[in-house]
Design an enzyme around this catalytic site. Structure first.
Site, PDB file in Angstrom:
ATOM      1  CG  HIS A  90      -1.902   1.075   1.294  1.00 29.15           C
ATOM      2  ND1 HIS A  90      -3.051   1.001   2.044  1.00 29.15           N
ATOM      3  CD2 HIS A  90      -1.932   2.291   0.696  1.00 29.15           C
ATOM      4  CE1 HIS A  90      -3.740   2.113   1.912  1.00 29.15           C
ATOM      5  NE2 HIS A  90      -3.072   2.927   1.106  1.00 29.15           N
ATOM      6  CG  HIS A 136      -1.057   6.033  -2.681  1.00 30.48           C
ATOM      7  ND1 HIS A 136      -2.176   5.705  -3.399  1.00 30.48           N
ATOM      8  CD2 HIS A 136      -1.342   5.772  -1.389  1.00 30.48           C
ATOM      9  CE1 HIS A 136      -3.125   5.295  -2.556  1.00 30.48           C
ATOM     10  NE2 HIS A 136      -2.646   5.321  -1.336  1.00 30.48           N
ATOM     11  CD  GLU A 145      -7.600   6.708   4.460  1.00 35.93           C
ATOM     12  OE1 GLU A 145      -7.977   6.613   3.267  1.00 35.93           O
ATOM     13  OE2 GLU A 145      -6.561   7.310   4.808  1.00 35.93           O
TER      14      GLU A 145
HETATM   15 ZN   LIG Z   1      -3.665   4.843   0.464  1.00 38.43          ZN
END
Ligand SMILES: [Zn+2]
Length: 312
Positions: free
Chosen positions: A26, A28, A196
């Protein structure tokens, strides 16, 4: 290596922790590298986030203020390079990430040319790191644009995974169903950010609607034993990012991070960085952070480390 990974954690030996193979699933990429590396090559000073933020809007404002100067194709590629360099230095042997599918409009090139550039960066600075190329989708984009942008990438048959990120509340998850069906036809592993900012049910809905294999974050699932059981029963891996959750006020402290509950519920979890340019915590540091917070034991963290080394 004489020292085991749990021993390295117990000793607080960051160098020894670095030497053990780890994953970052994870990340970006564009914001996933070391700030000092980017600063040294651009003369742009990047200060890591030093206070908690409370919304996506605050996060975007921070990024505009601190990374706004890096808004060129060259700078963007350099930030991606920084993520690969960081992975190589940290003993991250599996790095999953990629550009967003709208990116060719920014680089003013084709999907194939952009893919070639990313491959070139990988092979130049981190050839020994296994790169799992990912296609990113932003949640606020129109489905018809996403459909148009993603097809040339899929045709390359180079990418392994797909991820959906950005404002979780921008549009209903159901809208992305046709895109995910298409990605599945091309054999991609399916991931999306959920839970999230949304609630536990939003995690379950994302998994069911998009037929996800993994969830990025998914931390709100900890509010519901039923959703946690669903994730465990369906072997859905959660790729969590502890410091990101802390700094975006998604968790009170690392000591009470939901990774503890997930582990106890039998859910496969991994520890990842999200956006290192912002949160300044590498994978080795994140393992140590969770250990020192008393959230997971050194032996439990060994299992978490192993969880990321394959997709089985
Ligand atoms: Zn993320």
């Amino acid at each position: 290596m004489n020292q085991t990974f749990p021993d390295a954690l117990r000793a607080g030996d960051l160098e020894a922790i670095r030497r053990w193979p780890k994953s970052d699933l994870h990340n970006h990429l564009v914001g996933g590298g070391d700030a000092a590396y980017v600063s040294a090559k651009t003369n742009v000073r990047i200060d890591a986030l030093d206070h908690k933020l409370r919304s996506i809007a605050e996060m975007h404002a921070w990024a505009d203020r601190h990374l706004g100067h890096l808004n060129s194709p060259g700078a963007r590629l350099l930030m991606i390079e920084a993520a690969f360099v960081q992975a190589a230095n940290d003993g991250v042997t599996r790095l999953e990430g990629g550009e967003d599918i709208w990116a060719p409009t920014f680089y003013k090139c084709s999907a194939a040319a952009l893919t070639e550039s990313l491959r070139g960066v990988h092979l130049r600075v981190a050839p020994h790191v296994e790169w799992i190329p990912q296609l990113g989708i932003s949640r606020h984009c129109l489905i018809k644009d996403i459909d148009r942008w993603i097809r040339p990438f899929l045709e390359l048959r180079f990418y392994h995974t797909i991820d959906l990120s950005g404002d979780e509340l921008a549009q209903p998850i159901e809208n992305f169903k046709p895109i995910y069906r298409l990605a599945k036809q091309y054999g991609l592993r399916l991931k999306a950010h959920a839970g999230e900012w949304g609630d536990a049910d939003s995690v379950r809905r994302a998994v069911e609607e998009l037929e996800l294999d993994e969830v990025q974050h998914g931390i709100a699932a900890a509010e519901s034993p039923t959703v946690m059981r669903f994730l465990a029963d369906n072997s859905i891996r959660l790729n969590v990012c502890p410091t990101s959750n802390l700094m975006l006020s998604r968790v009170e402290s690392l000591a009470v991070h939901p990774i503890r509950k997930f582990y106890d519920a039998g859910i496969k979890v991994t520890i990842n960085t999200d956006d290192m340019l912002m949160f300044a915590q590498s994978v080795p540091k994140e393992f140590l952070n969770i250990y020192r917070a008393g959230c997971l034991t050194a032996d439990e963290l060994e299992q978490v480390r192993r969880n990321g080394l394959s997709d089985d």
